[in-house]
Design an enzyme around this catalytic site. Structure first.
Site, PDB file in Angstrom:
ATOM      1  N   GLU A 105      27.086  41.256  71.140  1.00 45.34           N
ATOM      2  CA  GLU A 105      25.883  40.445  70.982  1.00 45.34           C
ATOM      3  C   GLU A 105      24.730  41.402  70.821  1.00 45.34           C
ATOM      4  O   GLU A 105      24.836  42.566  71.192  1.00 45.34           O
ATOM      5  CB  GLU A 105      25.656  39.577  72.227  1.00 45.34           C
ATOM      6  CG  GLU A 105      24.912  40.269  73.376  1.00 45.34           C
ATOM      7  CD  GLU A 105      25.672  41.424  74.015  1.00 45.34           C
ATOM      8  OE1 GLU A 105      26.910  41.438  73.912  1.00 45.34           O
ATOM      9  OE2 GLU A 105      25.028  42.322  74.605  1.00 45.34           O
TER      10      GLU A 105
ATOM     11  N   SER B 129      13.315  54.424  76.047  1.00 47.10           N
ATOM     12  CA  SER B 129      14.682  53.982  75.757  1.00 47.10           C
ATOM     13  C   SER B 129      14.978  53.838  74.273  1.00 47.10           C
ATOM     14  O   SER B 129      16.123  53.917  73.852  1.00 47.10           O
ATOM     15  CB  SER B 129      14.951  52.657  76.475  1.00 47.10           C
ATOM     16  OG  SER B 129      13.975  51.706  76.106  1.00 47.10           O
TER      17      SER B 129
ATOM     18  N   LYS C 208      21.273  52.744  73.379  1.00 44.30           N
ATOM     19  CA  LYS C 208      22.431  51.852  73.267  1.00 44.30           C
ATOM     20  C   LYS C 208      23.683  52.551  72.733  1.00 44.30           C
ATOM     21  O   LYS C 208      24.798  52.156  73.034  1.00 44.30           O
ATOM     22  CB  LYS C 208      22.095  50.657  72.362  1.00 44.30           C
ATOM     23  CG  LYS C 208      21.012  49.747  72.916  1.00 44.30           C
ATOM     24  CD  LYS C 208      21.473  48.970  74.119  1.00 44.30           C
ATOM     25  CE  LYS C 208      20.445  47.950  74.569  1.00 44.30           C
ATOM     26  NZ  LYS C 208      20.822  47.342  75.867  1.00 44.30           N
TER      27      LYS C 208
END
Lengths: 413, 270
Positions: A128, A395, A106
């Site tokens: 968010e 991830s 991210k």
């Protein structure tokens, strides 16, 4: 008017010519677009223009690259999974986004967008978060680059991801609890959108996945495609060939599109996205949009959506907060129509088994999201020739999930 | 074909003749249930309300503030579907001819089927719709289907819409142009923006249709002030809050209709 175009004919055309999506209006075939209240139209235009400019701006790209290298720790390694490879009889490589600063992919997108927000002269960042990883990444990027940060998070997700909530606070961000609706990711996005239409003049909204109105699916993909670009170089260096298969979990789909995108023109590389199969196939028990959903318009974009017959968005379930979302990034829907990427689902119990497998065989505890890619592996390896090469995108790391896994297994910590 | 659009046109024409501004009332359909919706619409028409906006409840109303979110939740809880709202309009049409617009998100209509919806809506007596999450260029086919069926699609313009954008919106909007007078979501506010008159005047230079003002207007005083700037005023959350507080009150219909009547009188008195 809502028919799906595509199929194998256009697949050949699209992939052999040049895959250059989305089009000028932010469309991936029938998917994508910008379905937003009028107040957001001018700001999306502004972001699209600014983003086009920075895409070609050397100074911007250098600053982004510099941060990725010196702050995030890129390139992330491609690790050979020796014991997993032995077990499955295929060469399994792990793309280690779990080793990034803040523990997941991210941060790539968060840094890119905070840099963009500074270019736009915005002072205030909102985001968010589902699993909390995007919230932590955004809070981190804002701390680094000196912007105010507010993160919306569903109450249910806050419960599941307590450590990440506190991490955001430590990073100087405000984490705002959302009790509306199902109190998960979709409701956090609604609240963030409401904040944005109210404070659009000084605020940039950093969407965390390849979702939402144009230009977000394109922009997030581009910032995340560093994963696939590195992986491509790394596997060619280590194996001398492109992989037979790339596997990634898909919530909104940013880690998946990030690793898939640089391989789209490599027709012989199979791309497989793994959705959350949850606890069963009834509506509300999973987040497998391609299995239980249909075409709809939700939170700014047209894609596959889990909804009831009246067009109301239904609740979803997954053991992993980051995959617990009713829609999927529009580019994934298009790649699926083209036949260029395939999608399958992995149940909660299979994901948990996947997590144990990688933890015990490789000493890596993956995030519950990433664990879905491993949960799908036993089935997927069957279709890869023995000795074939597979890349699994890890991830994120599972530290944030330790308590949730214990809870799932009925263990008191 | 466009006789439905004419119900809105006719209303504005009649008001214009009397030199009056329009008062438009919004309520969430099915809040607290559709029988009440039918009664409230007819009673508001009797109290002088000119046009009705019916909110079609949606699970994820991203452009709405707390009041309308809660109304949508109550609507869904009472089992309200788009099909049900259409049926309620049929019942209303047996009793009154006030113009009715659906204030809606796109997905419930797509799920129903755009063409089927357009046909059923016209047949039921719906005059138009305000699709909150559909900028006009996003789906021309959808808009064409609505138009061909005879439904007026009202577009919303915002304070940050550029000059070019305002012209586009004014040109494409049918029935009237809805001016969202502030950045943000629906909901009651204590004051009106200072530049309201200026903003509306600029819109009116490009609009050949009436410009109506909404978002955050609650009191008869505010309504009158807004009416002096535009051709009509929309009040929603304020009425929705009255419904929220009086859901099981036997006088619900009268309470809502009377308040709507006060607001209508204030607007008509301008």
């Amino acid at each position: 008017m809502w028919t799906l175009s595509g199929g194998s004919y256009s697949a050949v055309l699209m992939v052999e010519k040049q895959y250059n999506m989305p089009d000028a209006r932010g469309r991936f075939g029938p998917y994508g677009g910008a379905y937003v209240p009028e107040t957001l139209v001018p700001v999306l235009d502004e972001i699209t223009k600014a983003y086009k400019a920075v895409r070609r701006d050397k100074a911007f790209q250098q600053e982004f690259k510099h941060l990725l290298e010196t702050y995030v720790g890129r390139p992330s390694p491609l690790t050979f999974a020796t014991r997993l490879s032995e077990q499955f009889g295929r060469k399994i490589w792990l793309k280690r986004e779990d080793l990034n600063h803040t523990g997941a992919h991210k941060i790539n997108n968060a840094l890119g967008q905070v840099l963009l927000a500074k270019r736009l002269g915005k002072k205030r960042i909102i985001a968010e978060t589902g699993a909390g990883q995007h919230g932590v990444a955004t809070a981190t990027a804002c701390a680094l680059l000196g912007l105010e940060c507010h993160v919306y998070m569903g109450a249910e997700d806050m419960r599941r991801q307590q450590p990440n909530v506190y991490r955001m606070r430590l990073l100087g961000a405000e984490c705002i609890r959302v009790d509306a609706g199902t109190a998960t990711l979709k409701d956090a996005i609604n609240e963030a959108l409401r904040d944005w239409v109210t404070n659009v003049e000084d605020t940039h909204y950093i969407i965390g996945s390849a979702l939402g109105p144009h230009p977000y699916p394109m922009m997030v993909r581009d910032f995340q495609s560093v994963i696939g670009k590195e992986a491509r170089k790394q596997i060619l260096k280590s194996e001398g060939v492109l992989p037979d298969l790339i596997v990634a979990c898909v919530g909104g789909g940013s880690n998946a599109i990030g690793i898939f995108h640089p391989f789209i023109k490599d027709k012989d590389v199979r791309l497989v996205g793994v959705e959350a199969g949850g606890r069963g196939s009834d509506l509300g028990d999973h987040a497998a949009r391609f299995e239980g959903g249909r075409l709809g318009v939700f939170q700014g974009t047209s894609s596959w959506v889990l909804q009831n017959e009246d067009g109301q968005i239904t609740g979803t379930h997954s053991v992993s907060a980051g995959l617990d979302y009713a829609s999927i990034g529009p580019e994934h829907a298009w790649l699926r129509d083209l036949g260029r990427a395939e999608y399958m689902s992995c149940r909660d119990d299979q994901a948990i088994a996947g997590l144990h497998l990688v933890a015990e065989k490789e000493g890596i505890i993956p995030a519950l999201e990433s664990a879905h890619a491993f949960g799908a592996l036993p089935e997927l390896v069957e279709s890869v020739p023995e000795g074939g090469v597979i890349i699994v995108n890890v991830s994120g790391r599972g530290d944030k999930d330790v308590a949730e896994v214990a809870r799932y297994e009925g263990v008191q910590l | 074909m466009s006789n439905k659009e004419n119900r809105i046109k006719k209303t504005f024409k009649a008001l214009h003749k009397e030199n009056k501004k329009a008062f438009i009332a919004y309520i969430g359909a099915g809040d607290p249930h559709l029988d009440a919706t039918v009664e409230m619409v007819c009673a508001m028409a009797e109290q002088g309300v000119d046009i009705i906006e019916l909110g079609v409840p949606f699970s994820d109303p991203m452009a709405d503030g707390k009041a309308n979110q809660a109304a949508a939740e109550r609507g869904l809880a009472s089992g309200t579907t788009l099909r049900g709202v259409l049926e309620a309009v049929r019942r209303i049409r047996e009793r009154c001819q006030i113009p009715i617009l659906f204030f809606t998100y796109l997905n419930p209509i797509l799920a129903y089927g755009a063409e089927q919806f357009a046909q059923d809506a016209v047949e039921a007596g719906v005059d138009g719709l305000l699709p909150l999450d559909l900028p006009p260029e996003e789906d021309p086919t959808f808009l064409k289907v609505m138009k061909q069926a005879g439904l007026a699609t009202v577009h919303l313009a915002a304070p940050n819409s550029t000059v070019d954008r305002r012209q586009t919106l004014a040109k494409r909007s049918r029935g009237f142009l809805y001016y969202v007078c502030r950045l943000g979501v629906t909901g009651e506010r204590t004051s009106l923006p200072e530049d309201l008159a200026e903003q509306v005047a600029s819109l009116k230079t490009s609009a050949s249709i009436p410009v109506c003002i909404g978002f955050g207007i609650s009191t008869p005083e505010q309504a009158a002030l807004a009416a002096s700037a535009g051709d009509g005023v929309i009040v929603g959350s304020h009425l929705v809050n009255i419904i929220a507080e009086n859901g099981s009150n036997p006088d619900l219909v009268t309470l809502v209709a009377n308040r709507a009547g006060e607001l209508a009188a204030a607007v008509h008195g301008v």
